[in-house]
Write a protein that holds these residues in place. Structure first.
Motif, PDB file in Angstrom:
ATOM      1  N   LEU A  24      11.812   3.315  -4.941  1.00 25.31           N
ATOM      2  CA  LEU A  24      10.982   2.226  -5.430  1.00 25.31           C
ATOM      3  C   LEU A  24      11.790   0.933  -5.516  1.00 25.31           C
ATOM      4  O   LEU A  24      11.301  -0.130  -5.125  1.00 25.31           O
ATOM      5  N   GLU A  25      13.019   1.027  -5.989  1.00 25.41           N
ATOM      6  CA  GLU A  25      13.883  -0.158  -6.069  1.00 25.41           C
ATOM      7  C   GLU A  25      14.111  -0.761  -4.686  1.00 25.41           C
ATOM      8  O   GLU A  25      14.020  -1.970  -4.508  1.00 25.41           O
ATOM      9  N   VAL A  26      14.387   0.100  -3.705  1.00 30.02           N
ATOM     10  CA  VAL A  26      14.625  -0.376  -2.342  1.00 30.02           C
ATOM     11  C   VAL A  26      13.343  -0.993  -1.779  1.00 30.02           C
ATOM     12  O   VAL A  26      13.388  -2.048  -1.144  1.00 30.02           O
ATOM     13  N   SER A  27      12.208  -0.370  -2.041  1.00 33.88           N
ATOM     14  CA  SER A  27      10.934  -0.898  -1.545  1.00 33.88           C
ATOM     15  C   SER A  27      10.615  -2.251  -2.156  1.00 33.88           C
ATOM     16  O   SER A  27      10.157  -3.163  -1.460  1.00 33.88           O
ATOM     17  N   LYS A  40       0.839  -1.204   0.000  1.00 31.64           N
ATOM     18  CA  LYS A  40       0.000   0.000   0.000  1.00 31.64           C
ATOM     19  C   LYS A  40       0.871   1.250   0.000  1.00 31.64           C
ATOM     20  O   LYS A  40       0.552   2.228  -0.672  1.00 31.64           O
ATOM     21  N   TRP A  41       1.973   1.211   0.739  1.00 31.80           N
ATOM     22  CA  TRP A  41       2.901   2.344   0.763  1.00 31.80           C
ATOM     23  C   TRP A  41       3.411   2.610  -0.651  1.00 31.80           C
ATOM     24  O   TRP A  41       3.479   3.759  -1.084  1.00 31.80           O
ATOM     25  N   ILE A  42       3.773   1.552  -1.360  1.00 32.14           N
ATOM     26  CA  ILE A  42       4.273   1.702  -2.727  1.00 32.14           C
ATOM     27  C   ILE A  42       3.185   2.298  -3.619  1.00 32.14           C
ATOM     28  O   ILE A  42       3.459   3.146  -4.464  1.00 32.14           O
ATOM     29  N   ASP A  43       1.926   1.874  -3.418  1.00 34.97           N
ATOM     30  CA  ASP A  43       0.815   2.381  -4.236  1.00 34.97           C
ATOM     31  C   ASP A  43       0.469   3.833  -3.928  1.00 34.97           C
ATOM     32  O   ASP A  43       0.234   4.627  -4.834  1.00 34.97           O
ATOM     33  N   VAL A  44       0.413   4.172  -2.648  1.00 40.04           N
ATOM     34  CA  VAL A  44      -0.083   5.488  -2.240  1.00 40.04           C
ATOM     35  C   VAL A  44       0.936   6.601  -2.445  1.00 40.04           C
ATOM     36  O   VAL A  44       0.606   7.673  -2.945  1.00 40.04           O
ATOM     37  N   PHE A  45       2.172   6.353  -2.065  1.00 41.49           N
ATOM     38  CA  PHE A  45       3.178   7.403  -2.137  1.00 41.49           C
ATOM     39  C   PHE A  45       3.898   7.356  -3.475  1.00 41.49           C
ATOM     40  O   PHE A  45       4.312   6.295  -3.935  1.00 41.49           O
ATOM     41  N   GLU A  46       4.044   8.517  -4.067  1.00 43.48           N
ATOM     42  CA  GLU A  46       4.809   8.588  -5.306  1.00 43.48           C
ATOM     43  C   GLU A  46       6.274   8.694  -4.920  1.00 43.48           C
ATOM     44  O   GLU A  46       6.702   9.691  -4.339  1.00 43.48           O
ATOM     45  N   VAL A  47       7.032   7.662  -5.236  1.00 41.92           N
ATOM     46  CA  VAL A  47       8.426   7.617  -4.829  1.00 41.92           C
ATOM     47  C   VAL A  47       9.329   7.686  -6.049  1.00 41.92           C
ATOM     48  O   VAL A  47       8.932   7.332  -7.158  1.00 41.92           O
TER      49      VAL A  47
END
Length: 158
Positions: free
Chosen positions: A144-147, A132-139
């Motif tokens: 993104l690679e680290v996530s 959800k963090w990956i979806d909600v926050f624009e990184v």
């Protein structure tokens, strides 16, 4: 309370293991042997590595430690816990959807500590929250690679 202390220590060890996989240690270059002044850059990279690792561990344990502190304060009902977590977490109404996932993860942590749920259920909530963090926050690309690397590591550790 001994259960809680064991839980935190176990999670701290897990955070260290995961950080070893997710945060990349700088490589020693042969150029340092030839040009010793490059050692300064390497030392700076090591500092950054240490800070990234410490930050990762703090972030990984943040919700777990918050939950433990809430339990130590004597809040045991689901509604009381939700209220306390909302007080501590919600800073921006824009991300309420993400905060709801964190609250569900915290309740899974409580369930695991009181042996109402198994560890796998808690880990699944942890993975759902990260997704959800990956979806909600624009990184940015690096985050993104680290996530995604963290997501893969968490799935492998289940």
């Amino acid at each position: 309370m001994q259960n809680i202390d064991i839980f935190i220590e176990k999670e701290r060890k897990r955070a260290i293991e995961i950080s070893n996989e997710v945060v990349e240690k700088p490589k020693v270059s042969m150029m340092i042997v030839v040009f010793p002044f490059l050692l300064i850059n390497y030392i700076q990279e090591l500092r950054v590595y240490r800070y990234k690792k410490e930050f990762f561990i703090k972030e990984y344990l943040y919700l777990k430690i918050m939950m433990v502190n809430i339990l130590k304060e004597g809040y045991f009902s689901t509604e009381e816990i939700k209220l306390q977590i909302e007080k501590n977490l919600i800073k921006n109404e824009k991300y309420l959807e993400f905060y709801e996932y964190q609250i569900q993860e915290a309740l899974a942590i409580k369930g695991y500590i009181f042996q109402e749920e198994n560890e796998q259920a808690m880990r699944l909530k942890e993975i759902e929250t990260l997704k959800k963090w990956i979806d909600v926050f624009e990184v940015d690309k690096e985050s993104l690679e680290v996530s995604l690397k963290l997501l893969q590591t968490l799935k492998n550790k289940m």
